[in-house]
Motif scaffolding. Structure first.
Motif, short mmCIF file in Angstrom:
data_model
loop_
_atom_site.label_atom_id
_atom_site.label_comp_id
_atom_site.label_asym_id
_atom_site.label_seq_id
_atom_site.Cartn_x
_atom_site.Cartn_y
_atom_site.Cartn_z
N TRP A 170 1.02 -1.21 -0.03
CA TRP A 170 -0.06 0.07 -0.04
C TRP A 170 0.77 1.13 -0.05
O TRP A 170 0.55 2.21 -0.68
CB TRP A 170 -0.85 0.13 1.27
CG TRP A 170 -2.21 -0.63 0.86
CD1 TRP A 170 -2.54 -2.07 1.01
CD2 TRP A 170 -3.35 -0.03 0.06
NE1 TRP A 170 -3.73 -2.53 0.54
CE2 TRP A 170 -4.12 -1.33 -0.06
CE3 TRP A 170 -3.73 1.02 -0.18
CZ2 TRP A 170 -5.42 -0.95 -0.67
CZ3 TRP A 170 -5.05 1.10 -0.80
CH2 TRP A 170 -5.87 0.08 -1.06
N GLU A 171 1.95 1.26 0.60
CA GLU A 171 2.76 2.44 0.42
C GLU A 171 3.15 2.57 -1.05
O GLU A 171 3.23 3.79 -1.56
CB GLU A 171 4.31 2.19 1.27
CG GLU A 171 4.05 2.28 2.64
CD GLU A 171 5.40 1.87 3.56
OE1 GLU A 171 6.37 1.37 2.94
OE2 GLU A 171 5.46 2.00 4.75
N ARG A 172 3.80 1.64 -1.66
CA ARG A 172 4.02 1.64 -3.02
C ARG A 172 2.93 2.31 -3.88
O ARG A 172 3.18 3.16 -4.75
CB ARG A 172 4.79 0.27 -3.58
CG ARG A 172 5.29 0.33 -4.91
CD ARG A 172 5.96 -0.77 -5.29
NE ARG A 172 4.72 -1.90 -5.10
CZ ARG A 172 5.09 -2.83 -4.35
NH1 ARG A 172 6.03 -2.77 -3.60
NH2 ARG A 172 4.22 -3.67 -4.36
N CYS A 173 1.86 1.77 -3.76
CA CYS A 173 0.53 1.93 -4.73
C CYS A 173 0.02 3.23 -4.41
O CYS A 173 -0.35 3.89 -5.20
CB CYS A 173 -0.45 0.93 -4.39
SG CYS A 173 -0.14 -0.83 -5.15
N THR A 174 0.16 3.69 -2.72
CA THR A 174 -0.49 5.01 -2.83
C THR A 174 0.64 6.18 -3.29
O THR A 174 0.17 7.18 -3.95
CB THR A 174 -0.56 5.17 -1.26
OG1 THR A 174 -1.23 4.24 -0.51
CG2 THR A 174 -0.96 6.54 -0.92
N GLN A 175 1.75 5.90 -3.19
CA GLN A 175 2.85 6.72 -3.62
C GLN A 175 2.65 6.79 -5.42
O GLN A 175 2.65 7.96 -5.99
CB GLN A 175 4.21 6.37 -3.47
CG GLN A 175 4.59 6.64 -1.81
CD GLN A 175 5.81 5.74 -1.56
OE1 GLN A 175 6.46 5.01 -2.49
NE2 GLN A 175 6.08 5.96 -0.37
N ASP A 176 2.41 5.70 -6.10
CA ASP A 176 2.31 5.70 -7.68
C ASP A 176 0.75 6.36 -7.84
O ASP A 176 0.76 7.09 -8.75
CB ASP A 176 2.22 4.25 -8.07
CG ASP A 176 3.60 3.65 -7.97
OD1 ASP A 176 4.61 4.48 -7.80
OD2 ASP A 176 3.71 2.55 -8.34
N PHE A 177 -0.21 6.28 -7.05
CA PHE A 177 -1.33 6.86 -7.30
C PHE A 177 -1.20 8.29 -7.11
O PHE A 177 -2.03 8.92 -7.91
CB PHE A 177 -2.50 6.19 -6.28
CG PHE A 177 -3.98 6.19 -6.57
CD1 PHE A 177 -4.43 6.14 -7.78
CD2 PHE A 177 -4.97 6.95 -5.89
CE1 PHE A 177 -5.58 6.11 -8.40
CE2 PHE A 177 -6.13 6.99 -6.11
CZ PHE A 177 -6.66 6.61 -7.48
N ALA A 178 -0.64 8.83 -6.12
CA ALA A 178 -0.45 10.17 -6.22
C ALA A 178 -0.01 10.88 -7.27
O ALA A 178 -0.21 12.18 -7.48
CB ALA A 178 0.29 10.40 -4.76
N ARG A 179 0.81 10.20 -8.04
CA ARG A 179 1.51 10.79 -9.17
C ARG A 179 0.40 11.05 -10.12
O ARG A 179 0.78 11.70 -11.45
CB ARG A 179 2.63 9.85 -9.74
CG ARG A 179 3.82 9.62 -8.73
CD ARG A 179 5.05 9.02 -9.53
NE ARG A 179 5.83 8.88 -8.53
CZ ARG A 179 6.18 7.75 -7.74
NH1 ARG A 179 5.69 6.50 -7.98
NH2 ARG A 179 7.19 7.42 -6.98
N LEU A 180 -0.72 10.77 -10.25
CA LEU A 180 -1.81 11.27 -11.04
C LEU A 180 -1.97 12.73 -11.24
O LEU A 180 -2.37 13.19 -12.17
CB LEU A 180 -3.15 10.64 -10.62
CG LEU A 180 -3.42 9.27 -11.16
CD1 LEU A 180 -4.77 8.96 -10.34
CD2 LEU A 180 -3.72 9.11 -12.61
N ARG A 181 -1.52 13.28 -10.03
CA ARG A 181 -1.37 14.71 -10.14
C ARG A 181 -0.66 15.52 -10.92
O ARG A 181 -0.78 16.47 -11.69
CB ARG A 181 -1.23 15.28 -8.76
CG ARG A 181 -2.37 15.49 -7.71
CD ARG A 181 -2.09 16.55 -6.38
NE ARG A 181 -0.84 15.95 -5.94
CZ ARG A 181 -0.73 15.15 -4.87
NH1 ARG A 181 -1.74 14.44 -4.73
NH2 ARG A 181 0.54 14.71 -4.47
N ASP A 182 0.49 14.59 -11.38
CA ASP A 182 1.48 14.72 -12.71
C ASP A 182 0.63 15.14 -13.91
O ASP A 182 1.17 15.78 -14.67
CB ASP A 182 2.60 14.13 -12.66
CG ASP A 182 3.71 14.21 -11.46
OD1 ASP A 182 3.41 15.10 -10.55
OD2 ASP A 182 4.14 12.91 -11.17
#
Length: 446
Positions: A146-158
């Motif tokens: 979940w750490e990895r997935c949350t960090q990747d998901f947050a990159r949608l803002r890019d």
């Protein structure tokens, strides 16, 4: 559209955004469900619930089911090419109708990859709440995933898209987890999401066994959010009761009415509904729409509930539930500045301990029971950091027969209440898309 911003704009202060738990394996049927949800006479958001094979990563079983035409109990977003999901959403997902994906996975990497490929920017879960109830994935692995997935998901803002995550922590096991621990896990999982880059979050709470206690719990959750969350883009989502559901249509609608009233009266912004079919089978699209519209009629726009004003309701603001939840949150956060590490340590030391949860990483020393007033109480607190908050005199043994009785308490109570009122079903009058007035019968609370 920022899912969280949409809900906050259309829910709260007596208004209510309602949502089904809907998922179909066939893309055309999934699209029909979203269109029907969007067209309901209510403020709605859409849901795509994934199938159980996708949840546990058994993608070969998904492919076999699709090949054999044997059917799936949800939408296989990982297996379908992105263009298929894009066609499901085309012309349906819009600024006035965001869509959330629901899944239930402790190993969600492939799922998050599929979401990002189609800019599906709202989903839910959490490292604890999508691990302990659902399987034997080690908590350490779930936190790392979940750490990895949350960090990747947050990159949608890019890409110009605001990601939204809802913690499922307020729904642990569906029933018989006392409200203070539901509140604490929901809050800590939301902090986990924020720590890993997500700025738009929602916090769940599942309706339990006593309306007054539930109002205390949501007031405690909202207060803790104001005190501790590092973002203003948050809201609370209430779930209609997730345990053993009434068998009668009248009892089911009576329970849904209480869930909707809880959401409205507590200032919550969103409600996940359940239908009259919950105790028997997967609901139809029509049954979901009927539940959405029934719940939406409880909204009272413009009302400021006591739970939103601590000065007007000091008993809610500083309740037993708040004090227990605050003690749990503080004990966990004191373990480490890294919230994932704090969660692992909390379960290893028994500071979080879910009653009746059989996961290997759960100590299993806590127990709960329903008292004579219908409140959910601690029968044994194990190593929970309550100090003198829960008196030793409150602890008690829980027998197997007592546990079975508690598990069926809500079903029994609401079916009996419906029967005592004569099981009377009345027409609610014409609804959206029902010009002849022949809307589905629903329970009218005497």
């Amino acid at each position: 559209m920022d899912f969280g911003a949409f809900v906050r704009a259309h829910g709260g202060h007596g208004s209510l955004v309602v949502q089904p738990r809907m998922g179909f394996g066939d893309p055309l049927r999934m699209r029909e469900g979203l269109i029907a949800t969007k067209g309901a006479d209510a403020a709605t958001v859409g849901t795509i619930t994934l199938d159980s094979f996708t949840r546990v990563g058994e993608l070969a079983s998904v492919e076999a089911a699709l090949r054999d035409g044997s059917g799936l109990n949800g939408y296989p977003v990982v297996t379908y090419p992105p263009r298929v999901t894009e066609r499901v959403l085309d012309g349906v997902r819009a600024p006035d109708f965001p869509v959330q994906v629901r899944h239930g996975s402790a190993v969600p990497g492939d799922i998050f990859t599929a979401l990002r490929s189609t800019y599906l920017n709202a989903t839910e879960g959490g490292p604890v709440s999508y691990c302990l109830p659902y399987g034997r994935t080690p908590l350490h692995d779930s936190v790392r995933n979940w750490e990895r997935c949350t960090q990747d998901f947050a990159r949608l803002r890019d890409m110009g898209v605001e990601p939204h995550l809802e913690t499922f922590g307020g729904c642990m096991l569906g029933q018989l987890c006392p409200p203070s621990e539901l509140v604490a896990i929901s809050l800590v999982e939301a902090l986990f999401f924020c720590q890993h880059g997500v700025r738009s979050v929602s916090l769940s709470y599942a309706q339990q066994t006593h309306p007054g206690q539930d109002r205390e719990a949501i007031a405690a959750l909202r207060r803790l959010c104001r005190e501790l969350l590092p973002t203003d883009n948050w809201h609370v989502v209430v779930y209609a009761y997730m345990g053993v559901y009434p068998q009668t249509d009248a009892g089911a609608y009576l329970l849904l009415d209480e869930a909707a009233e809880l959401a409205v009266d507590s200032g919550s912004e969103r409600l996940i509904v359940k239908t009259v079919a919950e105790s028997r089978r997967i609901p139809t699209i029509e049954e979901n729409v009927a539940a959405l519209e029934s719940a939406a009629r409880k909204a009272r726009p413009g009302r400021v509930p006591p739970a939103a004003d601590a000065d007007a309701a000091p008993d809610l603001a500083d309740s037993q539930t708040y004090q227990e939840a605050r003690a749990l949150v503080e004990a966990v956060l004191d373990l480490s500045s890294d919230i994932g590490s704090a969660l692992r340590l909390a379960f290893a030391r028994g500071l979080f301990d879910i009653p009746y949860c059989l996961h290997p990483d759960n100590h299993g020393r806590t127990r709960s029971y329903i008292d004579g007033d219908g409140r959910l109480r601690w029968a044994a607190v194990g190593g929970l950091p309550f100090g003198g908050l829960v008196r030793a005199g409150r602890t008690r043994d829980v027998s197997s027969s007592g546990l079975l009785a508690d598990l069926s308490y809500v079903r029994r109570t609401f079916d009996e209440r419906a029967a005592a009122a004569g099981g009377r079903l009345e027409r609610a009058g014409p609804r959206h898309g029902d010009s002849d007035g022949g809307s589905p019968a629903r329970w009218k609370n005497p």
